[in-house]
Design a protein around this motif. Structure first.
Motif, PDB file in Angstrom:
ATOM      1  N   LEU A  23      -8.450 -10.568  78.793  1.00 39.89           N
ATOM      2  CA  LEU A  23      -6.846 -11.323  79.971  1.00 39.89           C
ATOM      3  C   LEU A  23      -7.332 -12.778  80.221  1.00 39.89           C
ATOM      4  CD1 LEU A  23      -4.690 -11.997  81.819  1.00 39.89           C
ATOM      5  CD2 LEU A  23      -5.680 -11.575  83.391  1.00 39.89           C
ATOM      6  N   CYS A  24      -7.337 -13.257  79.797  1.00 37.81           N
ATOM      7  CA  CYS A  24      -7.847 -15.041  79.872  1.00 37.81           C
ATOM      8  C   CYS A  24      -6.032 -15.784  80.505  1.00 37.81           C
ATOM      9  CB  CYS A  24      -7.758 -15.895  78.113  1.00 37.81           C
ATOM     10  SG  CYS A  24      -8.177 -17.471  78.924  1.00 37.81           S
ATOM     11  N   VAL A  25      -6.360 -16.832  81.798  1.00 31.94           N
ATOM     12  CA  VAL A  25      -5.910 -16.905  82.963  1.00 31.94           C
ATOM     13  C   VAL A  25      -5.944 -19.387  82.828  1.00 31.94           C
ATOM     14  CG1 VAL A  25      -4.987 -17.235  84.680  1.00 31.94           C
ATOM     15  CG2 VAL A  25      -5.648 -15.144  84.279  1.00 31.94           C
ATOM     16  N   ASP A  26      -4.981 -19.397  82.868  1.00 34.27           N
ATOM     17  CA  ASP A  26      -4.714 -21.064  82.176  1.00 34.27           C
ATOM     18  C   ASP A  26      -4.432 -20.834  83.320  1.00 34.27           C
ATOM     19  OD1 ASP A  26      -4.098 -23.170  81.680  1.00 34.27           O
ATOM     20  OD2 ASP A  26      -2.496 -23.436  80.156  1.00 34.27           O
ATOM     21  N   ALA A  27      -6.378 -21.589  84.707  1.00 38.67           N
ATOM     22  CA  ALA A  27      -5.917 -21.770  85.134  1.00 38.67           C
ATOM     23  C   ALA A  27      -5.699 -23.278  85.771  1.00 38.67           C
ATOM     24  CB  ALA A  27      -6.316 -21.083  86.570  1.00 38.67           C
ATOM     25  N   SER A  28      -5.276 -24.906  84.907  1.00 37.83           N
ATOM     26  CA  SER A  28      -5.695 -25.771  85.099  1.00 37.83           C
ATOM     27  C   SER A  28      -4.069 -26.232  86.273  1.00 37.83           C
ATOM     28  CB  SER A  28      -4.570 -26.442  84.059  1.00 37.83           C
ATOM     29  OG  SER A  28      -5.387 -25.961  82.965  1.00 37.83           O
ATOM     30  N   VAL A  29      -3.408 -25.249  86.286  1.00 34.20           N
ATOM     31  CA  VAL A  29      -2.477 -25.765  87.694  1.00 34.20           C
ATOM     32  C   VAL A  29      -2.851 -25.046  89.047  1.00 34.20           C
ATOM     33  CG1 VAL A  29      -0.199 -26.860  85.810  1.00 34.20           C
ATOM     34  CG2 VAL A  29      -0.328 -24.332  87.635  1.00 34.20           C
ATOM     35  N   CYS A  30      -3.450 -24.179  88.974  1.00 35.60           N
ATOM     36  CA  CYS A  30      -3.847 -23.586  90.097  1.00 35.60           C
ATOM     37  C   CYS A  30      -5.163 -23.771  90.346  1.00 35.60           C
ATOM     38  CB  CYS A  30      -3.461 -22.365  90.098  1.00 35.60           C
ATOM     39  SG  CYS A  30      -3.573 -21.331  90.986  1.00 35.60           S
ATOM     40  N   SER A  31      -6.252 -24.661  91.040  1.00 34.18           N
ATOM     41  CA  SER A  31      -7.597 -24.952  91.450  1.00 34.18           C
ATOM     42  C   SER A  31      -8.349 -23.538  91.739  1.00 34.18           C
ATOM     43  CB  SER A  31      -7.867 -26.022  91.594  1.00 34.18           C
ATOM     44  OG  SER A  31      -8.065 -25.731  93.440  1.00 34.18           O
ATOM     45  N   PRO A  32      -9.734 -23.881  91.471  1.00 27.00           N
ATOM     46  CA  PRO A  32     -10.130 -22.395  91.868  1.00 27.00           C
ATOM     47  C   PRO A  32      -9.808 -22.642  94.014  1.00 27.00           C
ATOM     48  CG  PRO A  32     -11.711 -24.061  90.902  1.00 27.00           C
ATOM     49  CD  PRO A  32     -10.642 -24.121  91.111  1.00 27.00           C
ATOM     50  N   VAL A  33      -9.697 -23.980  94.085  1.00 26.17           N
ATOM     51  CA  VAL A  33      -9.501 -24.001  95.121  1.00 26.17           C
ATOM     52  C   VAL A  33      -8.026 -22.874  96.076  1.00 26.17           C
ATOM     53  CG1 VAL A  33      -8.900 -24.992  97.457  1.00 26.17           C
ATOM     54  CG2 VAL A  33     -10.405 -26.419  95.531  1.00 26.17           C
ATOM     55  N   THR A  34      -7.730 -22.177  95.143  1.00 26.73           N
ATOM     56  CA  THR A  34      -6.493 -21.915  95.472  1.00 26.73           C
ATOM     57  C   THR A  34      -6.022 -20.273  95.268  1.00 26.73           C
ATOM     58  OG1 THR A  34      -4.380 -21.137  96.769  1.00 26.73           O
ATOM     59  CG2 THR A  34      -4.521 -21.891  94.732  1.00 26.73           C
ATOM     60  N   THR A  35      -6.691 -20.214  93.837  1.00 25.75           N
ATOM     61  CA  THR A  35      -7.158 -18.647  93.188  1.00 25.75           C
ATOM     62  C   THR A  35      -8.170 -18.854  92.100  1.00 25.75           C
ATOM     63  OG1 THR A  35      -4.328 -18.789  92.872  1.00 25.75           O
ATOM     64  CG2 THR A  35      -5.593 -17.536  91.358  1.00 25.75           C
ATOM     65  N   ARG A  36      -8.877 -17.908  92.052  1.00 30.31           N
ATOM     66  CA  ARG A  36      -9.805 -17.625  91.242  1.00 30.31           C
ATOM     67  C   ARG A  36      -9.875 -16.105  90.263  1.00 30.31           C
ATOM     68  NH1 ARG A  36     -10.490 -19.451  95.417  1.00 30.31           N
ATOM     69  NH2 ARG A  36     -10.506 -17.217  96.799  1.00 30.31           N
ATOM     70  N   PRO A  37      -9.462 -16.554  89.728  1.00 31.47           N
ATOM     71  CA  PRO A  37      -8.752 -15.153  88.526  1.00 31.47           C
ATOM     72  C   PRO A  37     -10.146 -13.869  88.355  1.00 31.47           C
ATOM     73  CG  PRO A  37      -7.772 -17.324  87.969  1.00 31.47           C
ATOM     74  CD  PRO A  37      -8.465 -17.197  88.873  1.00 31.47           C
ATOM     75  N   LEU A  38     -10.818 -14.689  88.246  1.00 35.31           N
ATOM     76  CA  LEU A  38     -11.802 -13.343  87.739  1.00 35.31           C
ATOM     77  C   LEU A  38     -11.885 -12.638  89.131  1.00 35.31           C
ATOM     78  CD1 LEU A  38     -15.085 -16.124  86.408  1.00 35.31           C
ATOM     79  CD2 LEU A  38     -13.129 -14.960  84.610  1.00 35.31           C
ATOM     80  N   GLU A  39     -11.521 -12.927  89.813  1.00 34.24           N
ATOM     81  CA  GLU A  39     -11.784 -11.964  91.207  1.00 34.24           C
ATOM     82  C   GLU A  39     -10.673 -11.096  91.124  1.00 34.24           C
ATOM     83  OE1 GLU A  39     -11.946 -14.124  94.921  1.00 34.24           O
ATOM     84  OE2 GLU A  39     -14.242 -15.059  94.346  1.00 34.24           O
ATOM     85  N   PHE A  40      -9.454 -11.314  90.695  1.00 38.44           N
ATOM     86  CA  PHE A  40      -8.828 -10.344  90.338  1.00 38.44           C
ATOM     87  C   PHE A  40      -8.351  -9.744  89.521  1.00 38.44           C
ATOM     88  CE2 PHE A  40      -6.672 -13.710  93.143  1.00 38.44           C
ATOM     89  CZ  PHE A  40      -6.155 -12.836  93.895  1.00 38.44           C
ATOM     90  N   GLY A  41      -9.688 -10.096  88.278  1.00 39.31           N
ATOM     91  CA  GLY A  41      -9.880  -8.337  86.891  1.00 39.31           C
ATOM     92  C   GLY A  41     -10.068  -9.821  85.818  1.00 39.31           C
ATOM     93  N   ALA A  42      -9.676 -10.890  85.698  1.00 31.01           N
ATOM     94  CA  ALA A  42      -9.184 -12.223  84.606  1.00 31.01           C
ATOM     95  C   ALA A  42     -11.009 -11.908  84.201  1.00 31.01           C
ATOM     96  CB  ALA A  42      -8.989 -12.832  85.549  1.00 31.01           C
ATOM     97  N   ASP A  43     -10.871 -11.975  82.526  1.00 29.34           N
ATOM     98  CA  ASP A  43     -11.976 -11.731  81.890  1.00 29.34           C
ATOM     99  C   ASP A  43     -12.983 -13.586  81.843  1.00 29.34           C
ATOM    100  OD1 ASP A  43     -12.492  -9.119  81.151  1.00 29.34           O
ATOM    101  OD2 ASP A  43     -10.441  -9.409  80.917  1.00 29.34           O
ATOM    102  N   LEU A  44     -12.058 -14.043  80.923  1.00 32.71           N
ATOM    103  CA  LEU A  44     -11.967 -15.783  81.127  1.00 32.71           C
ATOM    104  C   LEU A  44     -10.874 -16.242  82.441  1.00 32.71           C
ATOM    105  CD1 LEU A  44     -12.884 -16.165  77.491  1.00 32.71           C
ATOM    106  CD2 LEU A  44     -13.951 -15.692  78.864  1.00 32.71           C
ATOM    107  N   VAL A  45     -11.044 -17.481  82.258  1.00 33.82           N
ATOM    108  CA  VAL A  45     -10.640 -18.519  82.906  1.00 33.82           C
ATOM    109  C   VAL A  45     -10.596 -19.768  82.453  1.00 33.82           C
ATOM    110  CG1 VAL A  45      -9.893 -20.317  85.325  1.00 33.82           C
ATOM    111  CG2 VAL A  45     -10.684 -17.699  85.619  1.00 33.82           C
TER     112      VAL A  45
END
Ligand SMILES: *Cc1c(COP(=O)(O)O)cnc(C)c1O
Length: 379
Positions: free
Chosen positions: A172-194
Protein backbone atom coordinates in the motif's frame (compact mmCIF):
# COMPACT_ATOMS: atom_id res chain seq x y z
CA UNK A 1 20.18 13.44 30.47
CA UNK A 2 17.73 12.47 27.80
CA UNK A 3 14.47 14.17 27.06
CA UNK A 4 11.92 13.64 24.34
CA UNK A 5 11.88 16.00 21.44
CA UNK A 6 8.65 16.38 19.58
CA UNK A 7 8.55 16.25 15.81
CA UNK A 8 7.27 19.78 15.94
CA UNK A 9 10.41 21.02 17.70
CA UNK A 10 12.52 18.83 15.42
CA UNK A 11 11.31 20.49 12.20
CA UNK A 12 11.38 23.99 13.68
CA UNK A 13 15.05 23.45 14.53
CA UNK A 14 15.87 21.67 11.24
CA UNK A 15 16.53 18.38 12.98
CA UNK A 16 18.49 20.35 15.64
CA UNK A 17 21.11 21.33 13.09
CA UNK A 18 24.29 23.09 14.21
CA UNK A 19 27.21 23.24 11.77
CA UNK A 20 30.21 21.65 13.48
CA UNK A 21 32.76 23.95 11.89
CA UNK A 22 31.00 27.29 12.06
CA UNK A 23 28.18 26.93 14.56
CA UNK A 24 25.69 28.10 11.92
CA UNK A 25 22.15 27.02 12.84
CA UNK A 26 20.99 26.91 9.21
CA UNK A 27 22.57 24.40 6.81
CA UNK A 28 24.44 25.75 3.79
CA UNK A 29 23.38 25.15 0.19
CA UNK A 30 25.70 22.72 -1.60
CA UNK A 31 25.65 23.44 -5.33
CA UNK A 32 28.55 21.04 -6.04
CA UNK A 33 27.84 18.33 -8.59
CA UNK A 34 31.12 16.55 -7.98
CA UNK A 35 32.74 15.35 -4.76
CA UNK A 36 36.42 14.59 -4.23
CA UNK A 37 38.20 11.44 -3.05
CA UNK A 38 41.07 11.27 -0.58
CA UNK A 39 44.59 9.84 -0.89
CA UNK A 40 43.22 6.29 -0.45
CA UNK A 41 40.70 6.83 -3.26
CA UNK A 42 37.90 6.89 -0.69
CA UNK A 43 35.04 9.36 -1.07
CA UNK A 44 35.52 12.07 1.52
CA UNK A 45 31.83 12.57 2.28
CA UNK A 46 30.32 9.38 0.84
CA UNK A 47 28.84 11.18 -2.19
CA UNK A 48 30.47 10.97 -5.61
CA UNK A 49 28.20 12.95 -7.93
CA UNK A 50 25.17 15.20 -7.62
CA UNK A 51 22.75 12.72 -9.16
CA UNK A 52 23.59 10.27 -6.36
CA UNK A 53 23.39 12.56 -3.39
CA UNK A 54 23.47 15.95 -1.79
CA UNK A 55 24.08 16.70 1.89
CA UNK A 56 20.81 18.65 2.00
CA UNK A 57 18.80 15.70 0.62
CA UNK A 58 19.90 13.70 3.62
CA UNK A 59 18.84 16.47 6.00
CA UNK A 60 15.34 16.74 4.52
CA UNK A 61 15.01 12.97 4.22
CA UNK A 62 15.80 12.48 7.90
CA UNK A 63 13.22 15.09 8.84
CA UNK A 64 10.43 13.64 6.70
CA UNK A 65 11.22 10.06 7.77
CA UNK A 66 10.85 11.12 11.42
CA UNK A 67 7.63 13.05 10.74
CA UNK A 68 6.09 10.00 9.07
CA UNK A 69 7.42 7.42 11.56
CA UNK A 70 9.31 5.78 8.70
CA UNK A 71 12.72 4.14 8.39
CA UNK A 72 14.00 6.28 5.52
CA UNK A 73 12.84 8.85 3.00
CA UNK A 74 13.99 9.94 -0.45
CA UNK A 75 13.49 13.31 -2.12
CA UNK A 76 12.75 13.67 -5.82
CA UNK A 77 12.65 16.52 -8.33
CA UNK A 78 8.82 16.62 -8.19
CA UNK A 79 5.96 14.61 -6.80
CA UNK A 80 5.43 12.93 -10.13
CA UNK A 81 9.12 12.00 -10.44
CA UNK A 82 8.63 10.12 -7.17
CA UNK A 83 5.41 8.51 -8.44
CA UNK A 84 7.26 7.41 -11.56
CA UNK A 85 9.99 5.75 -9.50
CA UNK A 86 7.41 3.81 -7.46
CA UNK A 87 5.53 2.68 -10.59
CA UNK A 88 8.82 1.67 -12.20
CA UNK A 89 9.13 -1.13 -9.59
CA UNK A 90 5.94 -2.78 -10.91
CA UNK A 91 6.43 -5.61 -13.40
CA UNK A 92 4.44 -6.51 -16.52
CA UNK A 93 1.43 -8.67 -15.61
CA UNK A 94 1.11 -7.23 -12.11
CA UNK A 95 -1.93 -5.19 -11.09
CA UNK A 96 -2.12 -1.63 -9.81
CA UNK A 97 -5.30 -0.47 -8.08
CA UNK A 98 -6.19 3.17 -7.41
CA UNK A 99 -9.29 5.27 -6.62
CA UNK A 100 -11.54 6.58 -9.39
CA UNK A 101 -11.21 10.06 -7.96
CA UNK A 102 -7.63 11.01 -7.14
CA UNK A 103 -4.95 13.48 -8.17
CA UNK A 104 -5.70 13.74 -11.85
CA UNK A 105 -2.12 14.10 -13.11
CA UNK A 106 -0.96 10.95 -11.32
CA UNK A 107 -3.92 8.96 -12.66
CA UNK A 108 -3.21 10.10 -16.21
CA UNK A 109 0.41 9.08 -15.83
CA UNK A 110 -0.52 5.67 -14.36
CA UNK A 111 -2.76 4.98 -17.37
CA UNK A 112 0.07 5.69 -19.79
CA UNK A 113 2.67 3.65 -17.93
CA UNK A 114 0.27 0.72 -17.52
CA UNK A 115 -0.53 0.68 -21.22
CA UNK A 116 3.07 0.87 -22.36
CA UNK A 117 4.44 -1.64 -19.88
CA UNK A 118 1.72 -4.29 -19.82
CA UNK A 119 0.62 -3.54 -16.25
CA UNK A 120 -3.00 -4.19 -15.29
CA UNK A 121 -4.65 -1.07 -13.91
CA UNK A 122 -8.10 -0.61 -12.43
CA UNK A 123 -9.94 1.91 -10.31
CA UNK A 124 -12.34 1.47 -7.40
CA UNK A 125 -15.14 3.72 -6.23
CA UNK A 126 -13.58 5.50 -3.25
CA UNK A 127 -17.02 6.62 -2.02
CA UNK A 128 -18.18 3.00 -1.53
CA UNK A 129 -16.49 1.48 1.57
CA UNK A 130 -16.73 -2.10 0.23
CA UNK A 131 -15.46 -1.39 -3.28
CA UNK A 132 -11.74 -1.47 -2.50
CA UNK A 133 -11.77 -5.06 -1.23
CA UNK A 134 -13.86 -6.21 -4.18
CA UNK A 135 -11.35 -4.70 -6.60
CA UNK A 136 -8.25 -6.36 -5.10
CA UNK A 137 -6.91 -9.13 -7.35
CA UNK A 138 -4.52 -12.02 -6.75
CA UNK A 139 -1.86 -10.14 -8.74
CA UNK A 140 -2.36 -6.74 -7.08
CA UNK A 141 1.18 -5.54 -6.46
CA UNK A 142 0.41 -1.93 -5.63
CA UNK A 143 -2.62 -0.33 -4.04
CA UNK A 144 -2.34 3.43 -4.38
CA UNK A 145 -4.69 5.56 -2.31
CA UNK A 146 -5.14 9.12 -1.16
CA UNK A 147 -7.06 10.06 1.93
CA UNK A 148 -8.92 12.34 1.78
CA UNK A 149 -9.20 12.10 -2.02
CA UNK A 150 -8.81 15.15 -4.17
CA UNK A 151 -11.19 16.95 -4.81
CA UNK A 152 -14.24 15.26 -3.24
CA UNK A 153 -12.43 14.56 0.06
CA UNK A 154 -13.92 11.10 0.49
CA UNK A 155 -12.05 9.37 3.30
CA UNK A 156 -10.47 5.95 2.71
CA UNK A 157 -9.78 3.56 5.61
CA UNK A 158 -5.98 3.19 5.52
CA UNK A 159 -5.78 0.19 7.91
CA UNK A 160 -8.40 -1.68 5.94
CA UNK A 161 -6.64 -0.89 2.65
CA UNK A 162 -3.31 -2.12 4.05
CA UNK A 163 -4.86 -5.35 5.32
CA UNK A 164 -6.64 -6.01 2.04
CA UNK A 165 -3.56 -5.63 -0.15
CA UNK A 166 -1.26 -7.46 2.25
CA UNK A 167 -3.53 -10.51 1.99
CA UNK A 168 -2.47 -10.88 -1.65
CA UNK A 169 1.18 -9.94 -1.04
CA UNK A 170 0.97 -6.43 -2.49
CA UNK A 171 1.92 -3.11 -0.96
CA UNK A 172 0.00 0.00 0.00
CA UNK A 173 1.28 3.43 -0.97
CA UNK A 174 -0.59 6.44 0.44
CA UNK A 175 -0.41 9.78 -1.34
CA UNK A 176 -0.44 12.07 1.69
CA UNK A 177 0.17 15.31 -0.19
CA UNK A 178 -3.05 16.93 1.07
CA UNK A 179 -2.86 15.43 4.51
CA UNK A 180 0.48 16.23 6.08
CA UNK A 181 2.20 14.07 8.71
CA UNK A 182 1.09 16.68 11.25
CA UNK A 183 -2.29 14.97 11.27
CA UNK A 184 -1.93 11.53 9.62
CA UNK A 185 0.98 9.12 9.50
CA UNK A 186 -0.14 6.33 7.13
CA UNK A 187 2.77 4.01 8.03
CA UNK A 188 1.29 3.79 11.53
CA UNK A 189 -1.91 2.43 9.92
CA UNK A 190 0.00 -0.28 8.05
CA UNK A 191 0.94 1.45 4.79
CA UNK A 192 4.25 0.40 3.23
CA UNK A 193 5.11 3.66 1.49
CA UNK A 194 4.02 7.25 1.93
CA UNK A 195 4.23 9.65 -0.94
CA UNK A 196 4.23 13.45 -0.65
CA UNK A 197 4.23 16.08 -3.28
CA UNK A 198 6.64 18.30 -1.35
CA UNK A 199 5.35 21.12 -3.56
CA UNK A 200 2.25 21.23 -1.34
CA UNK A 201 2.01 21.29 2.47
CA UNK A 202 5.59 20.26 3.25
CA UNK A 203 7.05 23.31 1.52
CA UNK A 204 3.92 25.40 1.83
CA UNK A 205 5.03 28.51 -0.02
CA UNK A 206 4.33 27.70 -3.66
CA UNK A 207 7.96 28.14 -4.68
CA UNK A 208 9.32 24.59 -4.92
CA UNK A 209 8.51 21.47 -6.91
CA UNK A 210 9.56 18.39 -4.95
CA UNK A 211 8.53 14.85 -4.14
CA UNK A 212 9.27 12.68 -1.12
CA UNK A 213 8.75 8.95 -0.56
CA UNK A 214 8.96 7.42 2.91
CA UNK A 215 9.30 3.69 3.60
CA UNK A 216 8.30 1.59 6.59
CA UNK A 217 10.88 -1.10 5.81
CA UNK A 218 14.34 -1.25 4.31
CA UNK A 219 14.11 -3.86 1.59
CA UNK A 220 14.90 -4.63 -2.03
CA UNK A 221 12.05 -2.47 -3.31
CA UNK A 222 13.38 0.51 -1.38
CA UNK A 223 16.88 0.03 -2.82
CA UNK A 224 15.32 -0.17 -6.26
CA UNK A 225 13.40 3.09 -5.75
CA UNK A 226 16.68 4.77 -4.78
CA UNK A 227 18.48 3.33 -7.80
CA UNK A 228 15.68 4.49 -10.11
CA UNK A 229 15.92 8.01 -8.74
CA UNK A 230 19.66 8.17 -9.19
CA UNK A 231 19.69 6.63 -12.66
CA UNK A 232 16.54 8.15 -14.17
CA UNK A 233 17.71 11.51 -12.88
CA UNK A 234 14.48 12.88 -11.39
CA UNK A 235 16.51 14.54 -8.66
CA UNK A 236 15.92 17.64 -6.57
CA UNK A 237 18.20 20.66 -7.10
CA UNK A 238 20.25 21.91 -4.18
CA UNK A 239 18.48 25.26 -3.86
CA UNK A 240 15.06 23.58 -4.09
CA UNK A 241 16.10 21.13 -1.39
CA UNK A 242 17.11 24.01 0.81
CA UNK A 243 13.83 25.84 0.16
CA UNK A 244 11.83 22.70 0.95
CA UNK A 245 13.69 22.36 4.23
CA UNK A 246 13.20 26.02 5.04
CA UNK A 247 9.45 25.76 4.33
CA UNK A 248 9.10 22.72 6.57
CA UNK A 249 10.14 24.71 9.64
CA UNK A 250 6.65 26.20 9.89
CA UNK A 251 4.70 23.11 8.79
CA UNK A 252 2.88 22.62 12.10
CA UNK A 253 1.99 26.28 12.53
CA UNK A 254 0.72 26.55 8.97
CA UNK A 255 -1.24 23.32 9.03
CA UNK A 256 -2.91 24.19 12.31
CA UNK A 257 -4.02 27.60 11.02
CA UNK A 258 -5.11 26.20 7.65
CA UNK A 259 -7.18 23.53 9.40
CA UNK A 260 -8.83 26.10 11.69
CA UNK A 261 -9.55 28.42 8.77
CA UNK A 262 -10.92 25.65 6.56
CA UNK A 263 -13.23 24.35 9.28
CA UNK A 264 -14.64 27.81 9.94
CA UNK A 265 -15.00 28.44 6.20
CA UNK A 266 -16.75 25.09 5.63
CA UNK A 267 -19.14 25.63 8.56
CA UNK A 268 -19.97 29.15 7.44
CA UNK A 269 -20.94 28.17 3.89
CA UNK A 270 -22.65 24.88 4.71
CA UNK A 271 -25.99 26.65 5.20
CA UNK A 272 -25.58 29.27 2.47
CA UNK A 273 -28.66 29.48 0.19
CA UNK A 274 -26.54 29.47 -3.00
CA UNK A 275 -24.45 26.50 -1.91
CA UNK A 276 -25.66 22.97 -2.66
CA UNK A 277 -23.06 21.23 -0.51
CA UNK A 278 -19.74 21.73 1.24
CA UNK A 279 -17.35 18.78 1.04
CA UNK A 280 -14.95 18.81 4.00
CA UNK A 281 -14.08 15.78 6.14
CA UNK A 282 -14.15 17.94 9.26
CA UNK A 283 -17.90 18.57 8.93
CA UNK A 284 -20.15 16.19 10.84
CA UNK A 285 -22.37 16.04 7.75
CA UNK A 286 -19.50 14.51 5.74
CA UNK A 287 -19.92 10.73 5.22
CA UNK A 288 -16.25 10.17 6.11
CA UNK A 289 -16.31 12.29 9.28
CA UNK A 290 -15.99 9.46 11.84
CA UNK A 291 -13.19 7.77 9.92
CA UNK A 292 -11.46 11.11 9.33
CA UNK A 293 -11.52 11.74 13.09
CA UNK A 294 -9.69 8.45 13.63
CA UNK A 295 -7.12 9.01 10.88
CA UNK A 296 -6.54 12.75 11.25
CA UNK A 297 -5.58 13.49 14.82
CA UNK A 298 -4.51 17.12 14.50
CA UNK A 299 -6.89 18.91 12.17
CA UNK A 300 -8.66 18.12 8.91
CA UNK A 301 -6.40 20.25 6.74
CA UNK A 302 -7.01 23.19 4.46
CA UNK A 303 -8.66 21.46 1.49
CA UNK A 304 -12.38 21.63 0.81
CA UNK A 305 -14.79 21.85 -2.09
CA UNK A 306 -18.01 23.75 -2.54
CA UNK A 307 -20.78 22.65 -4.89
CA UNK A 308 -22.52 25.82 -5.96
CA UNK A 309 -26.16 25.72 -6.97
CA UNK A 310 -25.97 25.77 -10.76
CA UNK A 311 -23.79 24.59 -13.60
CA UNK A 312 -20.13 24.79 -14.66
CA UNK A 313 -20.57 28.31 -15.93
CA UNK A 314 -21.93 29.52 -12.58
CA UNK A 315 -19.13 27.76 -10.71
CA UNK A 316 -16.53 29.50 -12.88
CA UNK A 317 -18.25 32.84 -12.40
CA UNK A 318 -17.92 32.48 -8.65
CA UNK A 319 -14.19 31.79 -9.03
CA UNK A 320 -13.75 34.84 -11.24
CA UNK A 321 -15.65 37.07 -8.83
CA UNK A 322 -13.30 36.34 -5.93
CA UNK A 323 -11.12 39.33 -5.15
CA UNK A 324 -8.76 38.06 -2.43
CA UNK A 325 -8.57 34.32 -3.14
CA UNK A 326 -6.53 33.71 -6.30
CA UNK A 327 -7.59 31.34 -9.06
CA UNK A 328 -4.74 28.91 -9.43
CA UNK A 329 -3.56 25.32 -9.47
CA UNK A 330 -1.72 23.67 -6.60
CA UNK A 331 -2.58 23.59 -2.93
CA UNK A 332 -1.23 23.60 0.59
CA UNK A 333 0.44 26.99 0.43
CA UNK A 334 0.11 29.92 2.79
CA UNK A 335 -2.07 31.74 0.25
CA UNK A 336 -5.66 30.70 -0.44
CA UNK A 337 -6.42 29.38 -3.93
CA UNK A 338 -9.53 28.33 -5.79
CA UNK A 339 -9.92 26.14 -8.84
CA UNK A 340 -12.74 24.84 -11.04
CA UNK A 341 -11.42 21.30 -11.31
CA UNK A 342 -13.78 19.99 -14.04
CA UNK A 343 -12.47 22.51 -16.57
CA UNK A 344 -8.83 21.96 -15.54
CA UNK A 345 -9.14 18.18 -15.85
CA UNK A 346 -10.90 18.31 -19.21
CA UNK A 347 -13.54 16.11 -20.87
CA UNK A 348 -12.61 12.85 -19.08
CA UNK A 349 -13.08 14.43 -15.65
CA UNK A 350 -15.48 12.72 -13.24
CA UNK A 351 -15.55 15.73 -10.91
CA UNK A 352 -18.97 17.43 -10.53
CA UNK A 353 -19.22 20.41 -12.88
CA UNK A 354 -20.47 22.72 -10.14
CA UNK A 355 -17.55 21.93 -7.80
CA UNK A 356 -15.02 24.56 -6.88
CA UNK A 357 -12.00 23.48 -4.88
CA UNK A 358 -10.45 25.67 -2.23
CA UNK A 359 -6.99 25.43 -0.76
CA UNK A 360 -7.43 27.53 2.34
CA UNK A 361 -4.37 29.44 3.44
CA UNK A 362 -3.40 31.36 6.53
CA UNK A 363 -5.04 34.73 5.77
CA UNK A 364 -7.47 36.14 8.37
CA UNK A 365 -10.59 33.96 8.21
CA UNK A 366 -13.03 36.92 8.20
CA UNK A 367 -11.49 38.18 4.98
CA UNK A 368 -11.69 34.76 3.32
CA UNK A 369 -15.35 34.34 4.28
CA UNK A 370 -16.22 37.88 3.17
CA UNK A 371 -14.55 37.22 -0.18
CA UNK A 372 -16.66 34.17 -1.01
CA UNK A 373 -19.80 35.89 0.34
CA UNK A 374 -19.34 38.75 -2.12
CA UNK A 375 -18.45 36.37 -4.97
CA UNK A 376 -21.59 34.26 -4.41
CA UNK A 377 -23.66 37.42 -4.47
CA UNK A 378 -22.89 37.82 -8.20
CA UNK A 379 -24.87 34.66 -9.02
C1 LIG B 1 0.46 18.03 -6.62
C2 LIG B 1 0.10 16.64 -6.32
C3 LIG B 1 0.82 15.58 -6.89
C4 LIG B 1 1.96 15.79 -7.89
O1 LIG B 1 3.06 16.43 -7.33
P1 LIG B 1 4.03 17.43 -8.13
O2 LIG B 1 4.96 17.90 -7.09
O3 LIG B 1 3.17 18.50 -8.72
O4 LIG B 1 4.68 16.61 -9.20
C5 LIG B 1 0.44 14.29 -6.56
N1 LIG B 1 -0.59 14.05 -5.71
C6 LIG B 1 -1.30 15.04 -5.16
C7 LIG B 1 -2.43 14.71 -4.24
C8 LIG B 1 -0.98 16.36 -5.44
O5 LIG B 1 -1.71 17.34 -4.87
Amino acid sequence: MSHTRSNEAMVVQLNHFVDEQTGAVVPPIHPATTYARDENYELIGGIRYGRYGNPAWTQVEEMVAKLDSGREAKVFGSGLAATTAILETIKAGQHVLAPQVMYHGAQKWMRRIAERRGIELSFFDQADPGALRRAIQKNTALLWIESPVNPTWDVIDISDAAEAVHEVGGILCVDASVCSPVTTRPLEFGADLVFHSGSKYLNGHGDVLAGVVVTRDLNERWDEIGAIRNLSGGVLGSFETWLLMRGMRTLYLRFERQSQNALAFAKHFEAHPLVEKVLYPGLESHPGYQLAKRQMNKGFGGMLSILVKGDAHKAQRVCCALKLILIGASLGGVESLVEHRASVEGPDSVVPKNLIRFSIGIEPIDELIADLEQALSVL
